[in-house]
Design a protein around this motif. Structure first.
Motif, short mmCIF file in Angstrom:
data_model
loop_
_atom_site.label_atom_id
_atom_site.label_comp_id
_atom_site.label_asym_id
_atom_site.label_seq_id
_atom_site.Cartn_x
_atom_site.Cartn_y
_atom_site.Cartn_z
N LEU A 155 0.87 -1.39 0.05
CA LEU A 155 0.02 0.07 0.16
C LEU A 155 1.06 1.35 0.00
CD1 LEU A 155 -2.80 1.34 0.24
CD2 LEU A 155 -2.81 1.00 2.61
N ASP A 156 1.93 1.18 0.65
CA ASP A 156 2.92 2.36 0.77
C ASP A 156 3.47 2.51 -0.70
OD1 ASP A 156 2.50 2.39 3.51
OD2 ASP A 156 4.08 1.32 4.15
N VAL A 157 3.90 1.57 -1.49
CA VAL A 157 4.51 1.68 -2.61
C VAL A 157 3.19 2.26 -3.63
CG1 VAL A 157 5.12 0.37 -4.94
CG2 VAL A 157 6.02 -0.44 -2.53
N VAL A 158 2.10 1.92 -3.50
CA VAL A 158 0.97 2.38 -4.42
C VAL A 158 0.93 3.79 -4.04
CG1 VAL A 158 -1.39 2.29 -4.62
CG2 VAL A 158 -0.27 0.22 -4.62
N GLU A 159 0.83 4.20 -2.84
CA GLU A 159 0.70 5.72 -2.61
C GLU A 159 2.06 6.52 -2.97
OE1 GLU A 159 0.04 6.54 1.64
OE2 GLU A 159 -1.39 7.69 1.03
N ARG A 160 2.92 5.91 -2.83
CA ARG A 160 4.42 6.67 -3.33
C ARG A 160 4.20 6.81 -4.71
NH1 ARG A 160 8.12 3.12 -1.48
NH2 ARG A 160 8.88 2.64 -3.47
N HIS A 161 4.02 5.79 -5.59
CA HIS A 161 3.92 5.86 -7.17
C HIS A 161 2.78 7.02 -7.44
CE1 HIS A 161 5.97 1.91 -8.30
NE2 HIS A 161 6.60 2.62 -7.24
N VAL A 162 1.53 6.73 -6.85
CA VAL A 162 0.66 7.87 -7.18
C VAL A 162 1.07 9.36 -6.95
CG1 VAL A 162 -1.70 8.70 -6.72
CG2 VAL A 162 -1.14 6.12 -7.16
N ARG A 163 1.57 9.49 -5.70
CA ARG A 163 2.28 10.89 -5.21
C ARG A 163 3.37 11.21 -6.12
NH1 ARG A 163 2.36 10.68 1.07
NH2 ARG A 163 0.00 10.90 1.35
N ASP A 164 4.32 10.39 -6.62
CA ASP A 164 5.36 10.75 -7.46
C ASP A 164 4.63 11.28 -8.77
OD1 ASP A 164 8.12 10.55 -8.57
OD2 ASP A 164 7.11 9.23 -9.75
N ALA A 165 3.65 10.63 -9.47
CA ALA A 165 3.22 10.82 -10.54
C ALA A 165 2.39 12.23 -10.57
CB ALA A 165 2.07 9.73 -10.98
N LEU A 166 1.68 12.46 -9.62
CA LEU A 166 1.20 13.71 -9.43
C LEU A 166 2.08 14.87 -9.54
CD1 LEU A 166 -1.93 12.84 -7.14
CD2 LEU A 166 -1.92 12.75 -9.70
N ALA A 167 3.20 14.50 -8.51
CA ALA A 167 4.01 15.64 -8.55
C ALA A 167 4.69 15.95 -9.69
CB ALA A 167 4.95 15.34 -7.44
N LYS A 168 4.54 14.85 -10.84
CA LYS A 168 5.32 15.32 -12.07
C LYS A 168 4.13 15.65 -12.98
CE LYS A 168 9.40 12.52 -11.00
NZ LYS A 168 9.75 11.09 -10.64
N GLY A 169 3.01 15.91 -12.71
CA GLY A 169 2.14 16.34 -13.64
C GLY A 169 0.88 15.55 -14.18
N ALA A 170 0.94 14.28 -13.60
CA ALA A 170 -0.28 13.32 -13.79
C ALA A 170 -1.63 14.03 -13.32
CB ALA A 170 0.11 11.86 -13.41
N ARG A 171 -2.73 13.44 -13.80
CA ARG A 171 -4.08 13.80 -13.45
C ARG A 171 -4.63 12.78 -13.14
NH1 ARG A 171 -7.65 15.93 -16.91
NH2 ARG A 171 -6.36 15.18 -18.59
N VAL A 172 -5.58 12.52 -11.82
CA VAL A 172 -6.09 11.52 -11.50
C VAL A 172 -7.61 11.61 -12.12
CG1 VAL A 172 -7.36 10.27 -9.42
CG2 VAL A 172 -5.17 11.41 -9.21
N LEU A 173 -8.09 10.46 -12.88
CA LEU A 173 -9.53 10.83 -13.26
C LEU A 173 -10.60 9.94 -12.26
CD1 LEU A 173 -8.94 10.52 -17.13
CD2 LEU A 173 -8.89 12.45 -15.61
N VAL A 174 -9.68 8.84 -11.68
CA VAL A 174 -10.64 8.17 -10.97
C VAL A 174 -9.87 7.80 -9.53
CG1 VAL A 174 -12.04 6.05 -10.52
CG2 VAL A 174 -12.12 6.94 -12.65
N GLY A 175 -10.47 7.63 -8.36
CA GLY A 175 -9.62 7.37 -7.22
C GLY A 175 -8.62 8.28 -7.09
N GLY A 176 -7.41 7.56 -6.54
CA GLY A 176 -6.38 8.30 -6.30
C GLY A 176 -5.94 8.43 -4.86
#
Ligand code: NAD
Length: 510
Positions: A325-346
């Motif tokens: 769960l920590d890996v998942v959170e880290r990957h999503v945070r890293d993506a958001l910090a680099k410009g990704a957008r969440v369309l569902v969940g997150g």
């Protein structure tokens, strides 16, 4: 409470671990961590039991597998309950991906082992005075080390193959799912497997490492790349073979002519089934520009409709392992910090105390982000826009992993052509996550995703030592290549080389 927690014990007392249900955090029980001495004793007992087991012959061994299928069918509800409690997956997933697949594996090898393991006679192209027979002999004692994501099938399947091949087996399931691992031992005991032919050692990495060093003849390992590397090093030191079924970062390529309805439904299922904790999950999608918007809309629609929970009619359960769960959170945070957008969940699902991450769809992703390069192993689906199939292919292959992959195109020939160019152990056209379930298909990764294969004929024979037996046909007093070396023999050899490889008829005959 943590999902796996050390229990306080006094000095000189064996280590114990406490396990909790990852969906509810309710305690499930404690178990003793088995030690190096336990591993050595298990191997000794297995080595004593193995010759009689091998002596039963393949038909006698297959009979036990058939009885195990019948027991598994009878006890399926109880088995599903145990697996669900230890993993947090929906019961339907446990029944489909753990019980049905296990029944199939048992029946498949029970039926086919005799043919696959039978001696093969191979005519020799040159040494016409000899006969070659290829025999598949048991290795002896096989150690099988397994992860928590499919704790039953990933244990049972290699165990069944190793057993029917005539080996004794020691299984070390994950510390997060000891009860599901023990079920494998109980199932075979009920089926009448002789004592010590299969033993289950419970514990964590220390127990696994002890098993690798305990004198086994092969290790079949399923788990992460980092642990796989350690296992391979230890096997290298002991000069024993190992198969390594490791992680993946499976790409999905959506071509302009894909059936978008099916591709979107497939993407959502293959990213979120088992909460994304499948080694052959879709971990990243490359969609050709022309159909990108339509595909993303359909994915969002499907993903937003998913029901997450702890029981009843749900689609997505919890994760099974806290560090994941920590890996998942880290990957999503890293993506958001680099410009990704969440369309569902997150985010973590706030409605539950357990390890719930909402099914997440990310766009505007690129390869600077961990979520596109490293295994996330959670319910996250990043989708990237690409110019064309060639760019998709190049990005799909730009990874250190190579387990599974998929291509979606209405043109099956084009699909096949792209599939051949994917650097992965398996490539699927217009479907997803079927590589392990297609029992005939040898399953294994390339690059960092592993070494060797399970399943199919190659997998089953991998639990054997392949022996070449050559028998002389004519019983002459001597052979042309034996002593004494004479000038006459040398001239004959020179003429033979000239005739066999220097003439077209010779080359054709050889
Ligand atoms: P892990 O590597 O942490 O643990 C796997 C097993 O190895 C566990 O039983 C663990 O106790 C044991 N272990 C840990 N350290 C050890 C050591 N030094 N020596 C021997 N054994 C040791 O993996 P995990 O977190 O349980 O599983 C998730 C990983 O498994 C993911 O990367 C996933 O992709 C991979 N996986 C691969 C496949 C496949 O078939 N390729 C299938 C399922 C999961």
């Amino acid at each position: 409470m943590a999902i796996v927690q050390a229990v306080e014990t006094g000095p000189g007392v064996r280590r114990r671990l406490r396990v909790a249900n990852p969906a509810t955090r309710e305690p499930l029980g404690e178990f003793e961590v088995q030690t190096r001495d336990d591993a050595v004793a298990a191997v000794e007992a297995a080595r004593k039991a193995q010759p009689a087991w091998a002596g039963l012959g393949v038909d006698g061994r297959a009979r036990i597998l058939r009885r195990a299928v019948r027991s598994l069918v009878a006890h399926q509800d109880a088995f599903v309950d145990t697996i669900v409690a230890e993993t947090g997956k929906p019961a339907i997933e446990a029944r489909a991906a753990e019980i049905a697949t296990s029944c199939d594996a048992l029946e498949f090898y029970a039926k086919r082992a005799r043919r696959i393991l039978a001696d093969r006679r191979v005519p020799l192209h040159l040494l016409k005075g000899k006969r070659l027979r290829i025999a598949y002999r048991p290795l002896g004692v096989v150690g099988i080390i397994t992860p928590w994501n499919f704790p039953f099938i990933l244990s049972l399947n290699p165990v069944a193959q190793a057993l029917v091949a005539g080996n004794a087996v020691i299984l070390k399931p994950s510390e997060a799912t000891p009860a599901s691992g023990r079920l494998v031992g109980e199932l075979f005991a009920e089926a009448g497997l002789p004592e010590d032919v299969l033993q289950v050692l419970c514990g964590d990495g220390e127990t696994g490492a002890a098993l690798v060093d305990a004198g086994v003849d092969k290790i079949s390992f399923t788990g992460s790349v980092a642990t796989g590397r350690r296992v391979a090093e230890a096997c290298g030191r002991s000069l024993i073979p190992c198969t390594l079924e490791l992680g993946g970062k499976d790409p999905m390529i959506v071509c302009a002519d894909a059936d978008l309805e099916r591709a979107a439904a497939g993407a959502v299922w293959s990213a979120f089934a088992n909460a994304g904790q499948v080694c052959i999950s879709t971990e990243r999608v490359y969609v050709v520009d022309e159909v990108y918007d339509a595909f993303v809309n359909k994915v969002v629609e499907n993903a937003a409709a998913l029901r997450q929970g702890t029981g009843g009619e749900i689609d997505v359960g919890s994760l099974a392992w806290e560090p994941q769960l920590d890996v998942v959170e880290r990957h999503v945070r890293d993506a958001l910090a680099k410009g990704a957008r969440v369309l569902v969940g997150g985010r973590r699902n706030p409605d539950y105390a357990g390890l719930f991450w909402e099914p997440t769809v990310l766009v505007d992703v690129d390869h600077t982000m961990d979520v596109m390069r490293e295994e996330t192993f959670g319910p996250v689906l990043p989708i990237m826009r690409v110019r064309d199939d060639e760019e998709a292919l190049q990005l799909a292959n730009a990874t250190r992993y190579g387990l599974n992959s998929s291509v979606w195109s209405r043109d099956r020939h084009r699909g096949l052509e792209l599939a051949r160019r994917l650097e992965a152990g398996a490539a699927v056209v217009n479907d997803c996550m079927i590589a392990y379930g297609a029992t005939e298909a040898p399953f294994g990764g390339v690059k960092d995703s592993g070494i060797g294969q399970v399943n199919g004929e190659a997998g089953l024979r991998g639990f054997c030592h392949t022996q070449s037996i050559l028998v002389d046909r004519f019983g002459r007093r001597s052979e042309p290549g034996w002593y004494p070396y004479t000038a006459r023999k040398a001239r004959r050899l020179e003429r033979a080389v000239r005739w066999i490889w220097g003439t077209s008829i010779g080359r054709w005959l050889s």
